[in-house]
Design a protein around this motif. Sequence first.
Motif, PDB file in Angstrom:
ATOM      1  N   CYS A   1      -0.511 102.888 -29.685  1.00 15.51           N
ATOM      2  CA  CYS A   1      -0.964 104.477 -30.908  1.00 15.51           C
ATOM      3  C   CYS A   1       0.231 105.588 -30.020  1.00 15.51           C
ATOM      4  O   CYS A   1      -0.074 106.362 -30.336  1.00 15.51           O
ATOM      5  CB  CYS A   1      -2.469 104.551 -30.078  1.00 15.51           C
ATOM      6  SG  CYS A   1      -3.171 103.479 -31.448  1.00 15.51           S
ATOM      7  N   GLU A   2       0.346 105.642 -28.740  1.00 15.35           N
ATOM      8  CA  GLU A   2       1.030 105.806 -27.837  1.00 15.35           C
ATOM      9  C   GLU A   2       2.355 105.895 -28.644  1.00 15.35           C
ATOM     10  O   GLU A   2       2.722 107.148 -28.732  1.00 15.35           O
ATOM     11  CB  GLU A   2       1.282 106.043 -26.622  1.00 15.35           C
ATOM     12  CG  GLU A   2      -0.503 107.106 -25.812  1.00 15.35           C
ATOM     13  CD  GLU A   2      -0.859 106.726 -24.421  1.00 15.35           C
ATOM     14  OE1 GLU A   2      -0.001 105.547 -24.285  1.00 15.35           O
ATOM     15  OE2 GLU A   2      -1.934 106.807 -24.563  1.00 15.35           O
ATOM     16  N   LEU A   3       2.876 104.765 -28.666  1.00 15.20           N
ATOM     17  CA  LEU A   3       4.325 104.883 -29.192  1.00 15.20           C
ATOM     18  C   LEU A   3       4.518 105.328 -31.197  1.00 15.20           C
ATOM     19  O   LEU A   3       5.616 105.989 -31.232  1.00 15.20           O
ATOM     20  CB  LEU A   3       5.092 103.670 -29.876  1.00 15.20           C
ATOM     21  CG  LEU A   3       5.490 102.922 -28.391  1.00 15.20           C
ATOM     22  CD1 LEU A   3       5.324 101.797 -28.746  1.00 15.20           C
ATOM     23  CD2 LEU A   3       6.340 103.218 -27.848  1.00 15.20           C
ATOM     24  N   VAL A   4       3.606 105.622 -31.849  1.00 17.24           N
ATOM     25  CA  VAL A   4       3.684 105.413 -33.439  1.00 17.24           C
ATOM     26  C   VAL A   4       2.827 107.049 -33.690  1.00 17.24           C
ATOM     27  O   VAL A   4       1.305 106.971 -33.688  1.00 17.24           O
ATOM     28  CB  VAL A   4       3.793 104.806 -34.356  1.00 17.24           C
ATOM     29  CG1 VAL A   4       3.263 104.851 -35.317  1.00 17.24           C
ATOM     30  CG2 VAL A   4       4.243 103.227 -33.605  1.00 17.24           C
ATOM     31  N   ASP A   5       3.647 108.095 -33.794  1.00 15.34           N
ATOM     32  CA  ASP A   5       2.544 109.072 -35.224  1.00 15.34           C
ATOM     33  C   ASP A   5       2.051 108.219 -36.559  1.00 15.34           C
ATOM     34  O   ASP A   5       2.932 108.990 -37.528  1.00 15.34           O
ATOM     35  CB  ASP A   5       3.541 110.598 -34.940  1.00 15.34           C
ATOM     36  CG  ASP A   5       2.986 111.047 -35.410  1.00 15.34           C
ATOM     37  OD1 ASP A   5       1.157 111.509 -35.386  1.00 15.34           O
ATOM     38  OD2 ASP A   5       3.551 112.152 -35.847  1.00 15.34           O
ATOM     39  N   GLY A   6       1.138 107.280 -36.554  1.00 16.59           N
ATOM     40  CA  GLY A   6       0.575 107.443 -38.019  1.00 16.59           C
ATOM     41  C   GLY A   6      -0.612 106.096 -37.510  1.00 16.59           C
ATOM     42  O   GLY A   6      -0.953 105.627 -36.432  1.00 16.59           O
ATOM     43  N   ASP A   7      -1.648 105.555 -38.239  1.00 18.39           N
ATOM     44  CA  ASP A   7      -1.564 104.606 -38.844  1.00 18.39           C
ATOM     45  C   ASP A   7      -1.529 103.215 -37.946  1.00 18.39           C
ATOM     46  O   ASP A   7      -0.991 102.935 -37.866  1.00 18.39           O
ATOM     47  CB  ASP A   7      -2.838 104.618 -39.770  1.00 18.39           C
ATOM     48  CG  ASP A   7      -3.559 105.714 -40.345  1.00 18.39           C
ATOM     49  OD1 ASP A   7      -4.401 106.302 -39.327  1.00 18.39           O
ATOM     50  OD2 ASP A   7      -4.245 105.430 -41.208  1.00 18.39           O
ATOM     51  N   VAL A   8      -3.084 102.836 -36.497  1.00 16.82           N
ATOM     52  CA  VAL A   8      -2.493 102.039 -35.958  1.00 16.82           C
ATOM     53  C   VAL A   8      -4.123 100.671 -36.566  1.00 16.82           C
ATOM     54  O   VAL A   8      -5.151 101.574 -36.423  1.00 16.82           O
ATOM     55  CB  VAL A   8      -2.426 101.743 -34.740  1.00 16.82           C
ATOM     56  CG1 VAL A   8      -1.824 100.631 -34.090  1.00 16.82           C
ATOM     57  CG2 VAL A   8      -1.115 102.703 -34.557  1.00 16.82           C
ATOM     58  N   SER A   9      -4.094  99.480 -37.614  1.00 19.48           N
ATOM     59  CA  SER A   9      -4.646  99.062 -37.451  1.00 19.48           C
ATOM     60  C   SER A   9      -5.450  98.163 -36.457  1.00 19.48           C
ATOM     61  O   SER A   9      -4.260  97.219 -35.880  1.00 19.48           O
ATOM     62  CB  SER A   9      -5.143  97.628 -39.071  1.00 19.48           C
ATOM     63  OG  SER A   9      -4.889  98.548 -39.530  1.00 19.48           O
ATOM     64  N   ALA A  10      -6.495  97.619 -36.213  1.00 18.28           N
ATOM     65  CA  ALA A  10      -6.885  96.743 -34.337  1.00 18.28           C
ATOM     66  C   ALA A  10      -8.785  96.431 -35.359  1.00 18.28           C
ATOM     67  O   ALA A  10      -9.338  96.965 -35.616  1.00 18.28           O
ATOM     68  CB  ALA A  10      -7.424  97.988 -33.840  1.00 18.28           C
ATOM     69  N   GLU A  11      -8.044  95.364 -35.134  1.00 15.64           N
ATOM     70  CA  GLU A  11      -9.353  94.331 -35.929  1.00 15.64           C
ATOM     71  C   GLU A  11     -10.039  94.102 -34.954  1.00 15.64           C
ATOM     72  O   GLU A  11      -9.994  93.149 -34.011  1.00 15.64           O
ATOM     73  CB  GLU A  11      -8.692  92.679 -36.265  1.00 15.64           C
ATOM     74  CG  GLU A  11      -9.369  92.058 -37.423  1.00 15.64           C
ATOM     75  CD  GLU A  11      -8.380  91.365 -38.128  1.00 15.64           C
ATOM     76  OE1 GLU A  11      -6.953  91.816 -38.521  1.00 15.64           O
ATOM     77  OE2 GLU A  11      -8.811  89.818 -38.872  1.00 15.64           O
ATOM     78  N   VAL A  12     -11.307  94.024 -35.672  1.00 15.23           N
ATOM     79  CA  VAL A  12     -12.533  92.759 -34.729  1.00 15.23           C
ATOM     80  C   VAL A  12     -12.620  92.152 -34.840  1.00 15.23           C
ATOM     81  O   VAL A  12     -11.969  91.541 -35.686  1.00 15.23           O
ATOM     82  CB  VAL A  12     -13.538  93.555 -35.398  1.00 15.23           C
ATOM     83  CG1 VAL A  12     -13.951  95.383 -35.330  1.00 15.23           C
ATOM     84  CG2 VAL A  12     -14.363  93.231 -36.893  1.00 15.23           C
ATOM     85  N   ILE A  13     -13.037  90.832 -33.709  1.00 13.94           N
ATOM     86  CA  ILE A  13     -13.152  89.179 -33.677  1.00 13.94           C
ATOM     87  C   ILE A  13     -14.393  88.815 -34.331  1.00 13.94           C
ATOM     88  O   ILE A  13     -14.566  88.181 -34.628  1.00 13.94           O
ATOM     89  CB  ILE A  13     -12.938  89.450 -32.689  1.00 13.94           C
ATOM     90  CG1 ILE A  13     -11.494  89.864 -31.628  1.00 13.94           C
ATOM     91  CG2 ILE A  13     -13.261  88.148 -32.293  1.00 13.94           C
ATOM     92  CD1 ILE A  13     -10.479  89.349 -32.220  1.00 13.94           C
ATOM     93  N   ALA A  14     -15.256  89.964 -34.249  1.00 11.22           N
ATOM     94  CA  ALA A  14     -17.063  89.653 -34.455  1.00 11.22           C
ATOM     95  C   ALA A  14     -17.069  89.241 -36.160  1.00 11.22           C
ATOM     96  O   ALA A  14     -16.030  90.238 -36.476  1.00 11.22           O
ATOM     97  CB  ALA A  14     -17.613  90.666 -33.912  1.00 11.22           C
TER      98      ALA A  14
END
Length: 218
Positions: free
Chosen positions: A51-64
């Motif tokens: 997130c600190e590298l990119v000025d934009g949306d970062v999708s982070a996936e749930v495992i549950a």
Amino acid sequence: MKFFIDTANLKDIQEAVELGVLDGVTTNPSLMAKEGIKGTDAVMAHYKQICELVDGDVSAEVIATDYEGIIREGEALAELHPNIVVKVPMIRDGVKAIRYFTDKGIKTNCTLIFSAGQALLAAKAGATYVSPFVGRLDDIGADGMQLIQQIVDIFSNYGYPTQVLAASVRHIPHLIQCAELGADVVTCPLNVITGLLNHPLTDKGLATFLADHKKVNG
Ligand code: G3P
């Protein structure tokens, strides 16, 4: 059209950022594992670095895969950084969780979309993005691009704000066809993005220009 990079590799993300064309990042548990990121603390720290590298949306996936677990993991991810989009699989509890996150103002990406009906359901639940996997459909002899066309048409018919994020984009023709069909976003590996730079006539033309310049200027 937005370009997202589909990787958890910081070097590749940095290279795409430096090219000046990157709008966001998508990851998944397989891509995180490929980078050797293990344990909740390391995973969270890695997402923060992205997130600190990119000025934009970062999708982070749930495992549950159960409703309470998806909510718990998704809320923890969303608290990490304002760029985080909670990536939720297309399952019953996932759809319920997308509705919950949407009502709370948390952005979502509904992943593992393989049919127009799944995309419609995710849009009804308020997903920010749906991720149809075009390459994996092609792998089984189906037509990934036909699915992109169907979803783009359906969302346009009803003015759904959900964005079509074409995923599992493996090569340049995939990317160009997604652009022709009006997908809002493509996510792909770095080599597909940098591959757009190349044309043999560009190389030939530049070599001629430089040679002609040298003839006169030394
Ligand atoms: O965005 C989903 C993507 O990572 C899947 O790509 O090539 O593993 O089908 P692929």
